[in-house]
Design a protein around this motif. Structure first.
Motif, PDB file in Angstrom:
ATOM      1  N   PHE A 150       0.809  -1.228   0.000  1.00 52.25           N
ATOM      2  CA  PHE A 150       0.000   0.000   0.000  1.00 52.25           C
ATOM      3  C   PHE A 150       0.841   1.276   0.000  1.00 52.25           C
ATOM      4  CE2 PHE A 150      -2.587  -3.212   2.350  1.00 52.25           C
ATOM      5  CZ  PHE A 150      -3.568  -3.381   1.391  1.00 52.25           C
ATOM      6  N   ASP A 153      -0.729   3.350  -3.795  1.00 53.68           N
ATOM      7  CA  ASP A 153      -2.089   3.285  -4.327  1.00 53.68           C
ATOM      8  C   ASP A 153      -2.845   4.587  -4.124  1.00 53.68           C
ATOM      9  OD1 ASP A 153      -1.513   0.719  -4.792  1.00 53.68           O
ATOM     10  OD2 ASP A 153      -2.714  -0.106  -3.158  1.00 53.68           O
ATOM     11  N   GLU A 227      -6.836   1.139   5.168  1.00 52.25           N
ATOM     12  CA  GLU A 227      -7.300   0.026   4.324  1.00 52.25           C
ATOM     13  C   GLU A 227      -8.273  -0.865   5.089  1.00 52.25           C
ATOM     14  OE1 GLU A 227      -4.291   1.336   4.041  1.00 52.25           O
ATOM     15  OE2 GLU A 227      -4.732   1.915   1.978  1.00 52.25           O
TER      16      GLU A 227
END
Ligand SMILES: Nc1ncnc2c1ncn2[C@@H]1O[C@H](COP(=O)(O)OS(=O)(=O)O)[C@@H](OP(=O)(O)O)[C@H]1O
Length: 338
Positions: A150, A153, A227
């Motif tokens: 991550f 992104d 997330e």
């Protein structure tokens, strides 16, 4: 029913203990294995596979020992900090307890990771816990290899609850960590006969995932709060969540307790003025004057020499988590929860 879903190492033991001890209408599962009944914190119920119909009855009746499960006066609290990062947990909870209240405490992911590592090595987990910098390096390598670090992104945080048009340009929590995804209850989940065993003896969903792809101890991935929350918000409405910060809990414990009680729809005037010591089963080993109230639970702070050795890795992790922290801020802002 309410769930304190994490994050792990964010003061969840303290919060649970205070809530069940100081509010007469907040009830944990009642346990009696020591001869003296007490309210047990972690059920780990929604993180096991498979999940059978009989289990849910067993689970709810473990709360009912302390109060009538059908009574509107009580809130049953399952405080399992693992849930936040188990991809099937929000789906299972929303299908069984659609109006669940969710409480989240967030902590700086660097200090969270360190606290987690410190606990893991003091518990002498297997496979044996390596030095902090090694654990961090190996885990990040694994996350990158699987496209789940991550780091770059884009994150579309404005999408609403259960909006199927939601998309990310990269991985999502579920895409990376769904592992054995099972939502809801199963009367005949798999071929094995599970009718006699307790759900707590079954494998956790996370184990079935991490064994194959990711580092088993998972001290880094548990810090991707944006997330994880984003995934939870695919299953439950934003107004079901109360999101707290570790520092608030630390410095203004009484005020924070009041916020939680109000979120649960209960009467804050019933919070006992006496900051009772922990009711948790493990010994209270940490009592810092920096905290407004004493703690309970399993925590032996790392010594300064160990912390000093980890400073470089702290710095590295700060950079690593910077985009994730930005996304968290963006998500919380978009929900009006910053
Ligand atoms: N009241 C109070 N006083 C002092 N310290 C406190 C208190 N409540 C929680 N803590 C700190 O919270 C960390 C443990 O968090 P959790 O209870 O969520 O851990 S666990 O997930 O249940 O293992 C752990 O943090 P670290 O000391 O950094 O490891 C505890 O020290």
């Amino acid at each position: 029913m309410a769930f304190l879903i994490g994050a792990q190492k964010s003061g969840t033991t303290f919060l649970f203990d205070q809530l069940v001890a100081r509010h007469p209408h907040i009830i944990g599962r009642t346990w009696n294995d020591t001869g003296t009944p007490f309210m047990k914190k972690e059920a780990h119920f929604f993180s096991r596979v498979p999940l059978l119909e009989k289990d849910f009855l067993e689970y709810t009746s473990s709360f009912a020992a302390s109060g009538d499960i059908n009574s509107q006066n009580f809130t049953f609290l399952d405080a399992t900090p693992d849930y936040m990062q188990i991809a099937s947990a929000p789906c299972r909870i929303s299908s069984l307890v659609p109006e669940a209240k969710i409480i989240v405490v967030l902590r700086d992911p660097v200090l969270r990771a360190f606290s987690h590592w410190n606990m893991n090595q003091k518990l002498q987990l297997r496979p044996l816990v390596k030095k902090f910098d090694e654990e961090v390096r190996i885990e990040i390598e694994g996350l990158r290899k699987n496209g789940c670090s991550f780091e770059s992104d884009a994150f579309t945080a404005t999408e609403s609850h259960k909006d199927s048009s939601y998309s990310r340009t990269g991985s999502s929590w579920n895409k990376c960590f769904k592992c054995k995804f099972e939502c809801g209850l199963y009367s005949a989940g798999d071929k094995k006969d599970h009718s006699k065993d307790s759900p707590l003896r079954r494998k956790s969903v996370e184990m079935s995932c991490s064994e194959s792809l990711f580092s088993i101890h998972g001290i880094v991935r548990r810090g991707f709060h944006a997330e994880q929350l984003h995934w939870w918000l695919q299953h439950l409405r934003p107004d079901q969540f109360l999101i707290l910060q570790y520092e608030q809990l630390k410095l203004s414990a009484n005020e924070t307790l009041e916020r939680v009680v109000k979120h649960l729809g209960l009467d804050p005037s019933l919070i006992s003025k006496d900051p009772l010591k922990s009711l948790q089963e493990k010994p209270s080993v940490y009592a810092s004057t920096k905290w407004e109230l004493p703690t309970g639970g399993w925590s032996i702070p790392a010594d300064n020499a160990t912390k000093q050795k980890c400073m470089q890795t702290f710095k590295y992790l700060r950079n690593f988590y910077a985009p994730a922290n930005d996304r968290l801020e963006q998500l919380l802002n978009s929900l009006g929860m910053a």
